[in-house]
Each structure stands twice: as C-alpha cells, then as structure tokens.
Write a protein that holds these residues in place. Sequence first.
Motif, short mmCIF file in Angstrom:
data_model
loop_
_atom_site.label_atom_id
_atom_site.label_comp_id
_atom_site.label_asym_id
_atom_site.label_seq_id
_atom_site.Cartn_x
_atom_site.Cartn_y
_atom_site.Cartn_z
N ILE A 234 -1.67 0.44 -6.01
CA ILE A 234 -2.44 -1.05 -6.70
C ILE A 234 -1.51 -2.21 -6.35
CG2 ILE A 234 -3.63 -2.47 -8.41
CD1 ILE A 234 -4.44 0.36 -9.81
N TYR A 235 -1.87 -3.06 -5.46
CA TYR A 235 -1.21 -4.44 -5.39
C TYR A 235 -1.79 -5.36 -6.25
CZ TYR A 235 1.94 -3.06 -1.56
OH TYR A 235 2.87 -2.51 -0.76
N LYS B 273 -7.98 -13.12 4.60
CA LYS B 273 -7.73 -13.91 5.92
C LYS B 273 -6.39 -13.56 6.33
CE LYS B 273 -7.92 -18.66 7.82
NZ LYS B 273 -7.87 -19.67 7.62
N GLU B 274 -5.25 -13.42 5.58
CA GLU B 274 -4.05 -13.16 5.91
C GLU B 274 -3.90 -11.50 6.27
OE1 GLU B 274 -1.22 -14.83 6.26
OE2 GLU B 274 -2.01 -17.00 5.37
N LEU B 275 -4.63 -10.68 5.65
CA LEU B 275 -4.60 -9.28 6.05
C LEU B 275 -5.38 -9.03 7.22
CD1 LEU B 275 -5.06 -7.96 2.43
CD2 LEU B 275 -2.95 -7.74 3.71
N GLY B 276 -6.45 -9.81 7.56
CA GLY B 276 -7.30 -9.44 8.69
C GLY B 276 -8.39 -8.59 8.26
N LYS C 295 -7.47 -0.22 6.82
CA LYS C 295 -8.97 0.38 6.59
C LYS C 295 -8.69 1.34 5.37
CE LYS C 295 -10.55 0.68 11.34
NZ LYS C 295 -10.93 1.49 12.26
N HIS C 296 -7.45 1.52 4.91
CA HIS C 296 -7.36 2.46 3.82
C HIS C 296 -7.41 1.58 2.66
CE1 HIS C 296 -5.36 5.41 6.45
NE2 HIS C 296 -6.54 5.70 6.53
N TRP C 297 -7.29 0.52 2.62
CA TRP C 297 -7.12 -0.64 1.40
C TRP C 297 -8.36 -1.09 1.09
CZ3 TRP C 297 -2.66 -0.74 -1.60
CH2 TRP C 297 -1.68 0.10 -1.35
N ALA C 298 -8.69 -1.27 -0.19
CA ALA C 298 -9.82 -1.87 -0.73
C ALA C 298 -9.59 -3.15 -1.54
CB ALA C 298 -11.02 -0.94 -1.51
N VAL C 299 -10.51 -4.38 -1.34
CA VAL C 299 -9.91 -5.47 -2.07
C VAL C 299 -11.19 -5.65 -3.31
CG1 VAL C 299 -9.62 -7.98 -2.06
CG2 VAL C 299 -8.92 -6.56 0.00
N TYR C 300 -10.61 -5.82 -4.60
CA TYR C 300 -11.42 -5.70 -5.76
C TYR C 300 -10.73 -7.13 -6.42
CZ TYR C 300 -13.83 -1.32 -5.89
OH TYR C 300 -14.50 -0.31 -5.29
N CYS C 301 -11.75 -8.00 -6.98
CA CYS C 301 -11.38 -9.11 -7.67
C CYS C 301 -12.29 -9.52 -8.80
CB CYS C 301 -11.24 -10.10 -6.73
SG CYS C 301 -12.53 -11.01 -6.22
N ARG D 290 2.77 -7.46 5.31
CA ARG D 290 3.98 -6.92 5.94
C ARG D 290 4.10 -5.42 5.10
NH1 ARG D 290 5.31 -12.44 5.57
NH2 ARG D 290 6.47 -11.91 3.46
N LYS D 291 3.46 -5.15 4.08
CA LYS D 291 3.88 -4.04 3.22
C LYS D 291 2.87 -2.92 3.42
CE LYS D 291 6.61 -6.36 -0.23
NZ LYS D 291 7.74 -5.74 0.09
#
Length: 201
Positions: free
Chosen positions: A5-6, A73-76, A52-58, A46-47
């Motif tokens: 998790i980031y 936007k930075e991640l595309g 496609k393997h990462w989901a964004v939750y907020c 960069r990390k």
Amino acid sequence: MSKSIYLLRHGQTTFNAQQRLQGHCNSGLTELGKEQASMIGASINRKIGNKKHWAVYCSPLGRAIETANIVCKELGIDSSLITTDERLKEFNLGDWEKCFIPDLVQNNPKLLSHRDWYLSAPNSESYESVVYRIKDFLHDDLIPDHLIVVSHGLTGAVFRGVYAAMSYSETFEQDLPQNAYFLLADHKISRIQCEVSVEAV
C-alpha cells in the motif's frame, strides 16, 4: 496482510494554510497542495511497475478526491477508476470543525502539549471508531493487494498505527506530512520524502 500500500495524505488545503480544522468538512487544495499531490504522484509513478496491477482508493471528501485525481494524472490512470471508501475519511472533529487552531489555543493554552489534542473536540469521533474502520478496510477481502490510498492526516496516522500494531501513544507520535508518503509492505513502513519546487511555496 500481504498487501502493498502506498499511503498518502491529501495536499495542503485552504483550511490547512489558514490553520483551521477540517474533519468532515472540506476546503480545496492550494497551489502548493496541488504541487505536493503532483510530486507524490510522479514519485509513485517511478516506483511501481505495471499500472494495471494497482488500484486507487480514496476518502470521499473533496480534498482527497482532488489529490487522487492529480496522482492518477501523474500515473496515467483514468480517474474514473478511483474508488471512494467511507472508511478512509478523516476523523469527525465535532464542534471544532472550521475552527481556527490559534483561537482554540487561546481558550486552552496547554492544548497543543498533547499530540492527540484533536480528539479533545466536543462530539469528536473516537479513536476506537477510526481504528475499527481502518481494520475493516485492511481485512476486507474485496480490497485489492496493490493499493494507492489517499486519506488524511489523522486517519493516515491511525492507518499506519493499525498496520504496524502501534500503541495509542506511538500512533499519535507520528508526523502528518503532506510532502511525503508511505509504503506499507511486508509488515514494515517506509517513509518516502518528496520536495516541492521553490516556485510552488
């Protein structure tokens, strides 16, 4: 927990700059806040490998959504893929929401001597309530294993505290940065610093 998790806090908001408490109310990102979100998004970009393997939750609060949009936007990543989750919301700070911190200190000069002073707010949400919702999130089998989570200062501290089995005092000894983010993986927490450009300050 095998998740990676980031975890980041939203960028600086108008209320942050004015030293006002937000809790469940909201104010928009400042120009510095937008720059912080952009820098963190670029750093995460960069990390991580295959996006496609990462989901964004907020958190569903506006300042977190605004930050998540900039990060995507930075991640595309298409911002329509952001999942909002009530469990990631900031503490409800009760009667102190929208109050100026200097005014609260004037009425209680020793207020800031305790790191958990926020929870002194009349009718504030309890620490136990936020621990419960973060545990529920972390143990939810429907949540993917590779996550970028945009949350808040206090809730983010509790999130890290729950993840690392910190005590109450250890949880509130953590800082609440807007120019850094954290990688939670393999039962360890790594802090990643991001410096914004001088022009944005």
